[in-house]
Design an enzyme around this catalytic site. Sequence first.
Site, mmCIF file in Angstrom:
data_model
loop_
_atom_site.group_PDB
_atom_site.id
_atom_site.type_symbol
_atom_site.label_atom_id
_atom_site.label_comp_id
_atom_site.label_asym_id
_atom_site.label_seq_id
_atom_site.Cartn_x
_atom_site.Cartn_y
_atom_site.Cartn_z
ATOM 1 N N GLU A 196 10.683 25.161 23.790
ATOM 2 C CA GLU A 196 12.064 24.896 24.338
ATOM 3 C C GLU A 196 12.241 23.499 24.529
ATOM 4 O OE1 GLU A 196 13.352 28.263 27.288
ATOM 5 O OE2 GLU A 196 11.226 27.787 27.784
ATOM 6 N N SER B 245 14.514 -8.110 27.788
ATOM 7 C CA SER B 245 14.253 -6.854 27.185
ATOM 8 C C SER B 245 12.761 -6.884 27.178
ATOM 9 C CB SER B 245 14.558 -7.321 25.834
ATOM 10 O OG SER B 245 14.063 -8.417 25.104
ATOM 11 N N LYS C 233 6.600 36.603 33.839
ATOM 12 C CA LYS C 233 7.219 35.816 32.986
ATOM 13 C C LYS C 233 6.255 34.827 32.312
ATOM 14 C CE LYS C 233 11.027 34.929 31.761
ATOM 15 N NZ LYS C 233 12.228 34.313 32.648
ATOM 16 N N GLN D 77 19.466 -6.375 20.038
ATOM 17 C CA GLN D 77 18.476 -6.190 20.812
ATOM 18 C C GLN D 77 18.483 -4.869 21.407
ATOM 19 O OE1 GLN D 77 17.116 -9.208 23.744
ATOM 20 N NE2 GLN D 77 17.736 -7.687 25.201
ATOM 21 N N TYR E 204 22.932 -12.368 12.763
ATOM 22 C CA TYR E 204 22.471 -11.633 14.220
ATOM 23 C C TYR E 204 23.428 -11.986 15.310
ATOM 24 C CZ TYR E 204 19.397 -11.013 18.224
ATOM 25 O OH TYR E 204 18.864 -10.238 19.193
ATOM 26 N N THR F 166 18.592 37.447 7.773
ATOM 27 C CA THR F 166 19.695 36.634 7.705
ATOM 28 C C THR F 166 20.675 37.097 8.779
ATOM 29 O OG1 THR F 166 20.602 38.320 5.976
ATOM 30 C CG2 THR F 166 19.263 36.778 4.935
ATOM 31 N N HIS F 167 21.401 36.019 9.160
ATOM 32 C CA HIS F 167 22.331 36.398 10.259
ATOM 33 C C HIS F 167 21.737 36.952 11.331
ATOM 34 C CE1 HIS F 167 25.643 36.077 7.247
ATOM 35 N NE2 HIS F 167 24.699 36.858 6.257
ATOM 36 N N ASN G 217 6.961 31.854 29.974
ATOM 37 C CA ASN G 217 7.975 31.183 29.272
ATOM 38 C C ASN G 217 7.308 30.117 28.240
ATOM 39 O OD1 ASN G 217 10.021 32.288 31.000
ATOM 40 N ND2 ASN G 217 9.490 30.706 32.502
ATOM 41 N N ASN H 169 15.102 -15.024 15.334
ATOM 42 C CA ASN H 169 15.904 -13.899 14.524
ATOM 43 C C ASN H 169 15.069 -13.113 13.203
ATOM 44 O OD1 ASN H 169 17.956 -14.329 16.287
ATOM 45 N ND2 ASN H 169 19.311 -15.397 14.724
ATOM 46 N N LYS I 101 15.898 -1.250 19.866
ATOM 47 C CA LYS I 101 14.431 -1.071 20.327
ATOM 48 C C LYS I 101 14.042 0.153 21.102
ATOM 49 C CE LYS I 101 13.562 -5.829 19.682
ATOM 50 N NZ LYS I 101 14.971 -6.199 19.683
ATOM 51 N N SER J 104 7.031 31.948 35.766
ATOM 52 C CA SER J 104 7.933 31.467 36.710
ATOM 53 C C SER J 104 7.696 31.360 38.265
ATOM 54 C CB SER J 104 9.173 32.549 36.263
ATOM 55 O OG SER J 104 9.949 32.659 37.454
HETATM 56 N N1 ARG Z 1 14.996 -10.112 21.966
HETATM 57 C C1 ARG Z 1 15.968 -10.443 21.054
HETATM 58 C C2 ARG Z 1 16.317 -9.249 20.044
HETATM 59 O O1 ARG Z 1 15.432 -8.450 20.428
HETATM 60 C C3 ARG Z 1 15.182 -11.340 20.098
HETATM 61 C C4 ARG Z 1 15.999 -12.328 19.218
HETATM 62 C C5 ARG Z 1 16.668 -13.120 19.797
HETATM 63 N N2 ARG Z 1 17.672 -14.018 19.259
HETATM 64 C C6 ARG Z 1 18.535 -14.822 19.617
HETATM 65 N N3 ARG Z 1 19.205 -15.545 18.983
HETATM 66 N N4 ARG Z 1 18.754 -14.911 21.100
HETATM 67 O O2 ARG Z 1 16.995 -9.072 19.371
#
Ligand code: ARG
Length: 449
Positions: free
Chosen positions: A277, A10, A270, A309, A304, A142-143, A272, A97, A312, A264
Amino acid sequence: MTDFSRYTVSIDYDRRLYQQDIAGSKAHAKMLAKQSIISQEDAAQITEGLASIEQEIRDEKFPWDPTLEDLHMNIESRLHQLIGAAAGRLHTARSRNDQVAVDLRLYTKGTIMDLVKGLRGVQAALIGLAEKHQGVVMPGYTHLQRAQPVLFPHHMLAYFEMFQRDIGRFQDCHKRTDVMPLGSGALAGVPYQTDREFLAAELGFSRISANSMDAVSDRDFVVEFLAAASVCMMHFSRMSEELILWSSGEFGFIRLSEEFTTGSSIMPQKINPDFAELARGKTGRVYGDLIGLLTTLKGLPLTYNRDMQEDKEGFFDAADTLTTTLDVFQAMLPGMQLNEERVSSLASESQMLATDLADYLVGKGMPFREAHGIMRQLSRYCDDENVSLQDLQLAEYQKLSDLFQDDVYDITAESSAAARDNPGGTAPNRVAAALLEAKKMLEAAGHGF
Ligand code: ARG
């Protein structure tokens, strides 16, 4: 490393949490020393080492190593290289965790602060437009059919309200994000006399989590963030849709500044509205981020699980998308040119005044339903004959009701708007008061939270 181990990595995206991770570790080391769980010397070395790491990362000199999987392991391993044995004591009374939970909460809190600031910037731009075109009447729809005249500032303030609710949603999400999870360990708490309140104070959290199992499992705050971001993007998407329609030849209401349009490659005429958009288009991906995380979380047993993970990338994507959308709108709105003449003339077309004519009859004693029926007939007649209500002779009006008198010709778009003189209505005095209220609210909020 094999291609397979890549699957768990990650570091490409969680490195964005480095400041929060380092702040969390510094606070943790300080707390451990205060509680005599580690020595003051070790804590001092750890703090110094973390400061150098932060500098290395900032200078882009940090040796990121994907074989170490994530941000936390990268920083810990580098700390070992820099300070030796003391580094091994930092992870006392902590797990990745609760560490990743604190990192993400800190980051989310900061992001919310920035977004609220950006939303206020957009609100200020809307107020600027409303003030610039005070008193301008335009067709309200409206509409997507022209319905009744409204003031242009009234339309702008409608968006002000939407963004005000978005701010409220983010502030609300902030409250539940503002909870300090460290001390939960892997899931059950830690067998050391830690000081969780001290950690909360050090890291600027208002309170500590109540249950260690919940604290390491909970990603509701990210879901809430994504939900608030989705609603907010939906608002931008609706506004974009209007800007796109309004800048079409068919409407001809506005012109967006060149910076926010493109030509364009084939059609020379044009202009745009690509930015609007794209804001409309990017809304879809933010919804996707929300649905993605909800789906990831729905089957997870406590506590956990590595699935988490996956929280993110979607979070960062939504935060970045909304941040840039706010930047674009803050810059694009002030440059928007309104064709006042065109909107006022369309607002003054007589069919827009049919409701007011019905209300005119009501004023003379007719029940509204009956008045509505008469005006419906007159509107159809005007459509068929291709004439406007104002073109009709009084005698033609009187064929349907002798309540019609000369003063029927006094009804205009302006008088229509002015008649809506109740709280929340589009009468100029109401809109002026709403504008003042909005300005006051924005000033009171300042740049704070
Ligand atoms: N990279 C992990 C995450 O974002 C961190 C926590 C990992 N914990 C574990 N017990 N492997 O969730």
